[in-house]
Design a protein around this motif. Sequence first.
Motif, PDB file in Angstrom:
ATOM      1  N   LYS B 102      -8.557   1.938  -8.380  1.00 36.58           N
ATOM      2  CA  LYS B 102      -9.733   1.702  -9.219  1.00 36.58           C
ATOM      3  C   LYS B 102     -10.096   0.211  -9.222  1.00 36.58           C
ATOM      4  CE  LYS B 102     -11.380   2.240 -13.936  1.00 36.58           C
ATOM      5  NZ  LYS B 102     -10.973   2.339 -15.343  1.00 36.58           N
ATOM      6  N   HIS B 103      -9.067  -0.614  -9.331  1.00 32.54           N
ATOM      7  CA  HIS B 103      -9.316  -2.060  -9.348  1.00 32.54           C
ATOM      8  C   HIS B 103      -9.934  -2.536  -8.036  1.00 32.54           C
ATOM      9  CE1 HIS B 103      -8.790  -6.302 -10.291  1.00 32.54           C
ATOM     10  NE2 HIS B 103      -8.203  -6.462  -9.122  1.00 32.54           N
ATOM     11  N   LEU B 104      -9.399  -2.053  -6.913  1.00 34.83           N
ATOM     12  CA  LEU B 104      -9.959  -2.443  -5.614  1.00 34.83           C
ATOM     13  C   LEU B 104     -11.422  -2.007  -5.502  1.00 34.83           C
ATOM     14  CD1 LEU B 104      -6.918  -1.713  -3.258  1.00 34.83           C
ATOM     15  CD2 LEU B 104      -7.931  -3.956  -3.720  1.00 34.83           C
ATOM     16  N   ALA B 105     -11.716  -0.805  -5.995  1.00 33.51           N
ATOM     17  CA  ALA B 105     -13.098  -0.313  -5.948  1.00 33.51           C
ATOM     18  C   ALA B 105     -14.006  -1.195  -6.794  1.00 33.51           C
ATOM     19  CB  ALA B 105     -13.151   1.142  -6.421  1.00 33.51           C
ATOM     20  N   GLN B 106     -13.530  -1.591  -7.964  1.00 36.81           N
ATOM     21  CA  GLN B 106     -14.343  -2.446  -8.846  1.00 36.81           C
ATOM     22  C   GLN B 106     -14.600  -3.812  -8.205  1.00 36.81           C
ATOM     23  OE1 GLN B 106     -12.030  -2.511 -12.516  1.00 36.81           O
ATOM     24  NE2 GLN B 106     -13.362  -0.983 -13.463  1.00 36.81           N
ATOM     25  N   CYS B 107     -13.548  -4.381  -7.606  1.00 37.05           N
ATOM     26  CA  CYS B 107     -13.703  -5.706  -6.983  1.00 37.05           C
ATOM     27  C   CYS B 107     -14.614  -5.644  -5.765  1.00 37.05           C
ATOM     28  CB  CYS B 107     -12.339  -6.282  -6.593  1.00 37.05           C
ATOM     29  SG  CYS B 107     -11.357  -6.755  -8.020  1.00 37.05           S
ATOM     30  N   LEU B 108     -14.530  -4.552  -5.032  1.00 38.09           N
ATOM     31  CA  LEU B 108     -15.384  -4.361  -3.868  1.00 38.09           C
ATOM     32  C   LEU B 108     -16.849  -4.322  -4.286  1.00 38.09           C
ATOM     33  CD1 LEU B 108     -14.380  -4.147  -0.983  1.00 38.09           C
ATOM     34  CD2 LEU B 108     -14.481  -1.670  -1.167  1.00 38.09           C
ATOM     35  N   LYS B 109     -17.127  -3.658  -5.393  1.00 39.35           N
ATOM     36  CA  LYS B 109     -18.497  -3.606  -5.923  1.00 39.35           C
ATOM     37  C   LYS B 109     -18.999  -4.992  -6.281  1.00 39.35           C
ATOM     38  CE  LYS B 109     -19.658   0.922  -7.647  1.00 39.35           C
ATOM     39  NZ  LYS B 109     -19.439   1.848  -8.747  1.00 39.35           N
ATOM     40  N   GLN B 110     -18.080  -5.880  -6.646  1.00 33.95           N
ATOM     41  CA  GLN B 110     -18.446  -7.266  -6.969  1.00 33.95           C
ATOM     42  C   GLN B 110     -18.378  -8.149  -5.717  1.00 33.95           C
ATOM     43  OE1 GLN B 110     -19.745  -8.622  -9.721  1.00 33.95           O
ATOM     44  NE2 GLN B 110     -19.803  -6.590 -10.662  1.00 33.95           N
ATOM     45  N   GLN B 111     -18.339  -7.514  -4.552  1.00 36.40           N
ATOM     46  CA  GLN B 111     -18.371  -8.245  -3.273  1.00 36.40           C
ATOM     47  C   GLN B 111     -17.152  -9.115  -3.040  1.00 36.40           C
ATOM     48  OE1 GLN B 111     -22.347 -10.200  -3.259  1.00 36.40           O
ATOM     49  NE2 GLN B 111     -22.752  -8.647  -4.806  1.00 36.40           N
ATOM     50  N   GLY B 112     -16.035  -8.695  -3.623  1.00 39.87           N
ATOM     51  CA  GLY B 112     -14.793  -9.387  -3.319  1.00 39.87           C
ATOM     52  C   GLY B 112     -14.304  -9.014  -1.925  1.00 39.87           C
ATOM     53  N   ILE B 113     -13.407  -9.842  -1.370  1.00 35.66           N
ATOM     54  CA  ILE B 113     -12.761  -9.550  -0.092  1.00 35.66           C
ATOM     55  C   ILE B 113     -11.461  -8.837  -0.445  1.00 35.66           C
ATOM     56  CG2 ILE B 113     -11.809 -10.556   2.026  1.00 35.66           C
ATOM     57  CD1 ILE B 113     -14.897 -10.870   1.639  1.00 35.66           C
ATOM     58  N   CYS B 114     -11.442  -7.523  -0.264  1.00 32.92           N
ATOM     59  CA  CYS B 114     -10.366  -6.695  -0.818  1.00 32.92           C
ATOM     60  C   CYS B 114      -9.673  -5.911   0.288  1.00 32.92           C
ATOM     61  CB  CYS B 114     -10.925  -5.705  -1.827  1.00 32.92           C
ATOM     62  SG  CYS B 114     -11.930  -6.490  -3.114  1.00 32.92           S
ATOM     63  N   PHE B 115      -8.350  -5.874   0.220  1.00 33.20           N
ATOM     64  CA  PHE B 115      -7.599  -5.168   1.258  1.00 33.20           C
ATOM     65  C   PHE B 115      -6.190  -4.863   0.779  1.00 33.20           C
ATOM     66  CE2 PHE B 115      -7.315  -9.761   1.902  1.00 33.20           C
ATOM     67  CZ  PHE B 115      -5.962  -9.994   2.058  1.00 33.20           C
ATOM     68  N   VAL B 116      -5.476  -4.104   1.598  1.00 26.27           N
ATOM     69  CA  VAL B 116      -4.036  -3.962   1.382  1.00 26.27           C
ATOM     70  C   VAL B 116      -3.327  -4.524   2.605  1.00 26.27           C
ATOM     71  CG1 VAL B 116      -3.998  -2.068  -0.270  1.00 26.27           C
ATOM     72  CG2 VAL B 116      -4.146  -1.558   2.165  1.00 26.27           C
ATOM     73  N   LEU B 117      -2.224  -5.207   2.318  1.00 22.28           N
ATOM     74  CA  LEU B 117      -1.392  -5.752   3.385  1.00 22.28           C
ATOM     75  C   LEU B 117      -0.196  -4.814   3.496  1.00 22.28           C
ATOM     76  CD1 LEU B 117      -0.319  -9.521   3.611  1.00 22.28           C
ATOM     77  CD2 LEU B 117       0.705  -7.637   4.858  1.00 22.28           C
ATOM     78  N   ILE B 118      -0.130  -4.074   4.583  1.00 30.20           N
ATOM     79  CA  ILE B 118       0.937  -3.078   4.746  1.00 30.20           C
ATOM     80  C   ILE B 118       1.923  -3.573   5.792  1.00 30.20           C
ATOM     81  CG2 ILE B 118       1.495  -0.711   5.402  1.00 30.20           C
ATOM     82  CD1 ILE B 118      -1.323   0.103   4.515  1.00 30.20           C
ATOM     83  N   LYS B 119       3.192  -3.598   5.388  1.00 29.07           N
ATOM     84  CA  LYS B 119       4.252  -3.981   6.330  1.00 29.07           C
ATOM     85  C   LYS B 119       5.073  -2.748   6.707  1.00 29.07           C
ATOM     86  CE  LYS B 119       8.423  -6.890   6.743  1.00 29.07           C
ATOM     87  NZ  LYS B 119       9.316  -7.850   6.027  1.00 29.07           N
ATOM     88  N   PHE B 120       5.093  -2.439   8.002  1.00 29.38           N
ATOM     89  CA  PHE B 120       6.009  -1.419   8.498  1.00 29.38           C
ATOM     90  C   PHE B 120       7.309  -2.140   8.856  1.00 29.38           C
ATOM     91  CE2 PHE B 120       2.104   0.923   8.774  1.00 29.38           C
ATOM     92  CZ  PHE B 120       2.471   2.244   8.569  1.00 29.38           C
ATOM     93  N   VAL B 121       8.261  -2.075   7.940  1.00 30.40           N
ATOM     94  CA  VAL B 121       9.471  -2.889   8.045  1.00 30.40           C
ATOM     95  C   VAL B 121      10.222  -2.605   9.348  1.00 30.40           C
ATOM     96  CG1 VAL B 121      11.678  -3.435   6.947  1.00 30.40           C
ATOM     97  CG2 VAL B 121       9.665  -2.977   5.535  1.00 30.40           C
ATOM     98  N   THR B 122      10.407  -1.338   9.649  1.00 36.11           N
ATOM     99  CA  THR B 122      11.188  -0.964  10.821  1.00 36.11           C
ATOM    100  C   THR B 122      10.507  -1.394  12.115  1.00 36.11           C
ATOM    101  OG1 THR B 122      11.846   0.952   9.522  1.00 36.11           O
ATOM    102  CG2 THR B 122      12.473   0.959  11.843  1.00 36.11           C
ATOM    103  N   LEU B 123       9.187  -1.309  12.115  1.00 37.52           N
ATOM    104  CA  LEU B 123       8.428  -1.673  13.309  1.00 37.52           C
ATOM    105  C   LEU B 123       8.158  -3.176  13.384  1.00 37.52           C
ATOM    106  CD1 LEU B 123       5.677   1.131  13.089  1.00 37.52           C
ATOM    107  CD2 LEU B 123       7.867   1.225  14.320  1.00 37.52           C
ATOM    108  N   GLY B 124       8.314  -3.867  12.246  1.00 37.38           N
ATOM    109  CA  GLY B 124       7.979  -5.294  12.217  1.00 37.38           C
ATOM    110  C   GLY B 124       6.497  -5.540  12.431  1.00 37.38           C
ATOM    111  N   ARG B 125       5.667  -4.630  11.932  1.00 39.65           N
ATOM    112  CA  ARG B 125       4.214  -4.781  12.109  1.00 39.65           C
ATOM    113  C   ARG B 125       3.519  -4.936  10.749  1.00 39.65           C
ATOM    114  NH1 ARG B 125       2.035  -0.358  16.385  1.00 39.65           N
ATOM    115  NH2 ARG B 125       0.210  -1.735  16.340  1.00 39.65           N
ATOM    116  N   TYR B 126       2.485  -5.756  10.743  1.00 34.95           N
ATOM    117  CA  TYR B 126       1.756  -6.073   9.513  1.00 34.95           C
ATOM    118  C   TYR B 126       0.275  -5.762   9.724  1.00 34.95           C
ATOM    119  CZ  TYR B 126       5.867  -9.014   8.569  1.00 34.95           C
ATOM    120  OH  TYR B 126       7.144  -9.490   8.376  1.00 34.95           O
ATOM    121  N   PHE B 127      -0.286  -5.013   8.781  1.00 35.91           N
ATOM    122  CA  PHE B 127      -1.699  -4.630   8.902  1.00 35.91           C
ATOM    123  C   PHE B 127      -2.490  -5.039   7.669  1.00 35.91           C
ATOM    124  CE2 PHE B 127       0.653  -1.596  11.518  1.00 35.91           C
ATOM    125  CZ  PHE B 127      -0.045  -1.678  12.712  1.00 35.91           C
TER     126      PHE B 127
END
Lengths: 186, 186
Positions: B102-127
């Motif tokens: 909900k918070h991300l949706a609200q911030c997006l409506k206010q034109q914020g730069i919003c994302f999730v930083l996902i780390k796949f620990v086993t793969l050592g990959r960051y998205f």
Amino acid sequence: MKSRPTIFGDRGMTLEQEINESNIYYRNHQLAVIYKKPTPIQIVKVDYPKRSRAVIKEAYFRQASTTDYNGVYQGHYIDFEAKETRHTTSFPLSNFHDHQIKHLAQCLKQQGICFVLIKFVTLGRYFILPASDLLLFWQQAQNGGQKSMPLTFISHKSIEIQAGFNPILPYLSACKQLIAQQGGQS
Amino acid sequence: MKSRPTIFGDRGMTLEQEINESNIYYRNHQLAVIYKKPTPIQIVKVDYPKRSRAVIKEAYFRQASTTDYNGVYQGHYIDFEAKETRHTTSFPLSNFHDHQIKHLAQCLKQQGICFVLIKFVTLGRYFILPASDLLLFWQQAQNGGQKSMPLTFISHKSIEIQAGFNPILPYLSACKQLIAQQGGQS
């Protein structure tokens, strides 16, 4: 999104309560997303009782490294500190911590909309003082200048807002003016 | 502004540590001002011993109402949540709470730069997955769609970043891309 009872400003509410209520209003009306940050706590000891939630048994208040409030309004980053005083003719700089001043300076460099919201409790007056003016005054104080901002300085440099209802503190209107001024400068 | 020892990514650091170190780097180099918010705590009992600082004797963890990280980069409001997983082929939506979405949706409506930083620990990959893509997937899950985001979906929609040093996680480069994309849309 529940409807909330109408609450008028300055009826024994602290400045923090007034701002929090205003922020709820702004969020519910999708006008801005601004929150007070939680108080930072250093946790030393936690108990995990069976079949109930964790209990913190020893912890200490930590000094915050930033200001209390931040968020977003139409793409703009908003950052401010709120202070109230019972003084009636000036506002002592001793109310600010070094880290708050430093944080405001850093955010200003990143083109944030930064200010302090000062409430003169006895006078019932609220001022939005741009961080740039506070920083200049602070710098002069470091160099032997006055240690307290006169009310005349504050009222001259600030955008004054009137407490009302819906929201109690309509400080977003002052943000709009600051954005317009900042846009004009750049 | 102290110099800090060089720390390489992913040497047993948690994602939170990696981001915190990166944020210190960004602040020290005046590139962005981004902090993790303190964990919200409900304080029940405080002792004020004579001649020493207040001790919190009973307190509880509260559910955060927002994401963990926010701040400012060149006037833009940045807001994100960070998640790590040991899964290797998908990321379950159950890792998110309603209030974060909900918070991300609200911030997006206010034109914020919003994302999730996902780390796949086993793969050592960051998205860096834009919040808009997460919200769409979340919405489809509510309507009976998949409850877990396949890695293929994430890698297709995200900006992948490489862990390094100075900063450990150079996620600001992804923010720049998101800003350019958002500017192009509006």
